[in-house]
Design a protein around this motif. Structure first.
Motif, PDB file in Angstrom:
ATOM      1  N   SER A 186       0.420  -1.109  -0.270  1.00 16.77           N
ATOM      2  CA  SER A 186      -0.208   0.029   0.114  1.00 16.77           C
ATOM      3  C   SER A 186       0.640   1.113  -0.580  1.00 16.77           C
ATOM      4  N   TRP A 189       1.801   1.544  -3.519  1.00 12.23           N
ATOM      5  CA  TRP A 189       1.003   2.537  -4.159  1.00 12.23           C
ATOM      6  C   TRP A 189       0.780   3.833  -3.712  1.00 12.23           C
ATOM      7  N   ASN A 190       0.579   4.149  -3.191  1.00 15.46           N
ATOM      8  CA  ASN A 190       0.282   5.301  -2.462  1.00 15.46           C
ATOM      9  C   ASN A 190       1.398   6.319  -3.116  1.00 15.46           C
ATOM     10  N   ARG A 194       0.635   9.768  -5.603  1.00 16.91           N
ATOM     11  CA  ARG A 194       0.290  10.702  -5.264  1.00 16.91           C
ATOM     12  C   ARG A 194       1.459  11.753  -5.161  1.00 16.91           C
ATOM     13  N   ARG A 212      -2.913  -0.126  -9.274  1.00 14.96           N
ATOM     14  CA  ARG A 212      -2.877   0.835  -8.125  1.00 14.96           C
ATOM     15  C   ARG A 212      -4.304  -0.645  -8.138  1.00 14.96           C
TER      16      ARG A 212
END
Length: 308
Positions: A186, A189-190, A194, A212
């Motif tokens: 995670s 992916w973040n 971002r 994602r």
């Protein structure tokens, strides 16, 4: 266009429909598609009948009313032999209440997992029934007329591979390593989503981008984990993020290996052109065989590890 579509379906004896409802931008919608076999060419035809706004909650009676109106609008209410939906409780109740033939009992049995042989052996019990309730139910059945209900096999399989798979977290060790591994996934992916700089670094160093996962998109978690495993070394080095431990990498690898046949089965069953009902049992049977082989192989590896 609508009249042309109506005329095309009037020559067909049997029609099946699929329906779903969803919320987007704080607005609710219902979509309905129709499917039939062309009598002359035996070619499958599929058309979109409606994508309409729903107001209020997605209650079972609202869904029943909308679906009944759409079937009536195209004059296919009497020839629609079955409607397929997901496993949402509002859809299940809509067909249990308004599919007035024998669908109510079959749907209820499915939801409760009734075993016929056990039911026959059980002692008969006398239960009081309110006459007023029966009369109201008859009025409801006459108000809307829905065809027999079919639960989407792909949605069932997806629930098994996601929601039911979480039950494995009842094992403390499994839960610990699962959460640790997915927490690092995670974070990646973040970071990629971002930060445009991070995304550019991943693409430059790995020649691929991260995928994602999306909760409403089947197989997305599997594809996301599979992509991480393909570029894990280059990516963690380029981004200067904590490396996965050997146990976490082993867990993610086992996860991808287990979900791979499930993903392939879903891809087969959700096909829009060639797949038919006759493919369901062979596909599920082959999936079961492959998962059994994986389980046997894992047990052998575990036993070999203990011996060493």
């Amino acid at each position: 266009m609508k009249e042309k579509l109506k005329n095309a379906m009037q020559t067909v004896k049997y029609i099946a429909t699929t329906t779903d409802c969803w919320t987007a931008h704080r607005q609710s919608f219902i979509g309905v598609t129709a499917h039939w076999i062309e009598p002359d060419t035996l070619e499958r035809k599929s058309v979109a009948l409606a994508c309409k706004r729903l107001k209020g909650t997605h209650s079972y009676d609202v869904l029943a009313s909308a679906l009944n109106d759409i079937h009536s609008e195209y004059n296919i209410r009497e020839k629609t032999v079955r409607t397929t939906t997901d496993n949402a409780s509002n859809f299940i109740k809509a067909f249990r209440v308004y599919a007035c033939e024998d669908e109510g009992s079959s749907t209820e049995d499915e939801s409760k997992g009734v075993n016929d042989s056990e039911e026959e052996d059980a002692e008969e019990e006398t239960e009081g029934v309110e006459v007023e309730a029966l009369m109201e139910e008859e009025d409801e059945c006459s108000e809307y007329q829905l065809p027999k209900h079919h639960r989407c096999a792909c949605h069932v399989l997806n629930l098994i591979s996601t929601v039911d798979a979480r039950k494995a977290e009842s094992n403390v060790m499994y839960k610990k390593i699962s959460r640790a591994a997915f927490a690092k996934c995670s974070a990646l992916w973040n970071k990629s989503a971002r930060s445009s700089t991070a995304a550019e670094v991943i693409e430059r160093e790995c020649k691929l981008q991260l995928i994602r996962p999306v909760e409403t998109r089947w197989n997305s978690l599997f594809f996301a984990v599979e992509r991480i495993l393909r570029i894990i070394r280059e990516m963690t080095t380029a981004l200067k993020v904590p490396m996965f431990s050997p146990a976490e990498l082993s867990f993610l690898s086992d996860y991808a290996s287990t979900m791979n046949p499930v993903s392939k089965a879903l891809n087969i069953l959700q096909g829009e052109v060639d797949v038919c009902m006759g493919w369901l049992v062979p596909t599920i049977t082959l999936l079961t065989v492959k998962l059994d082989r994986l389980q046997t192989s894992s047990k052998k590896e575990y036993s070999s590890g203990l011996e060493k």
